[in-house]
Design a protein around this motif. Structure first.
Motif, mmCIF file in Angstrom:
data_model
loop_
_atom_site.group_PDB
_atom_site.id
_atom_site.type_symbol
_atom_site.label_atom_id
_atom_site.label_comp_id
_atom_site.label_asym_id
_atom_site.label_seq_id
_atom_site.Cartn_x
_atom_site.Cartn_y
_atom_site.Cartn_z
ATOM 1 N N GLN A 90 25.069 26.673 61.868
ATOM 2 C CA GLN A 90 24.634 26.941 63.245
ATOM 3 C C GLN A 90 25.268 28.205 63.808
ATOM 4 O O GLN A 90 24.671 28.876 64.648
ATOM 5 N N HIS A 91 26.470 28.522 63.374
ATOM 6 C CA HIS A 91 27.175 29.679 63.912
ATOM 7 C C HIS A 91 26.665 30.998 63.329
ATOM 8 O O HIS A 91 27.020 32.063 63.816
ATOM 9 N N LEU A 92 25.826 30.921 62.297
ATOM 10 C CA LEU A 92 25.265 32.125 61.683
ATOM 11 C C LEU A 92 23.880 32.393 62.254
ATOM 12 O O LEU A 92 23.133 31.469 62.565
ATOM 13 N N ASP A 93 23.533 33.628 62.363
ATOM 14 C CA ASP A 93 22.218 33.995 62.895
ATOM 15 C C ASP A 93 21.266 34.236 61.716
ATOM 16 O O ASP A 93 20.981 35.372 61.361
ATOM 17 N N GLU A 94 20.806 33.116 61.111
ATOM 18 C CA GLU A 94 19.929 33.209 59.945
ATOM 19 C C GLU A 94 18.577 32.586 60.249
ATOM 20 O O GLU A 94 18.485 31.613 60.999
ATOM 21 N N ASP A 95 17.571 33.122 59.621
ATOM 22 C CA ASP A 95 16.249 32.512 59.664
ATOM 23 C C ASP A 95 16.329 31.161 58.952
ATOM 24 O O ASP A 95 17.069 31.011 57.985
#
Length: 124
Positions: A90-95
């Motif tokens: 959740q803390h990563l900005d990934e598709d």
């Protein structure tokens, strides 16, 4: 008149569904099992190279490739070990597609690592 309403609803329904889509939160839980005994000690030695390892009996928390991972061992017998692995990105900005591909590969690699290090065939 009812046929026209039904057709109109069929056309509008996808628009409403897309408009109400729930955003995914890049978190997944997977149940896994191997057909041999995995002791808590062997599980710990398999994941010791990870960052921020926290152990609590048969539960482990650690970081793996920037993901926060919680692992809980449920059933341990001479012929089977089952465990659940929860991967949080959740803390990563990934598709979401990228997240699922990466976590699927991580889960498979993790299971293979357990098989390699803890299998009775390897004398452990």
């Amino acid at each position: 008149m009812p046929k026209i309403m039904n057709r109109l609803l069929v056309l509008l329904l996808p628009i409403f569904i897309v408009g109400c889509e729930i955003e995914n939160d890049n978190r997944i839980g997977l149940g896994m099992k191997v057909d041999f005994l995995v002791t808590s000690e062997c599980m710990k030695s398999t994941i010791e190279h990870t960052q921020n390892l926290i152990t609590n009996g048969s539960s482990f928390s650690f970081e793996l490739d920037e993901y926060e991972v919680n692992l809980t061992m449920y059933e341990q017998t001479d012929i089977k070990t089952s465990f659940e692995i929860d991967i949080d990105g959740q803390h990563l900005d990934e598709d979401i597609g990228v997240f699922y591909r990466k976590t699927d590969a991580l889960a498979k690699a993790f299971k293979n690592s357990i098989i390699k290090h803890c299998s009775n065939k390897n004398g452990i």
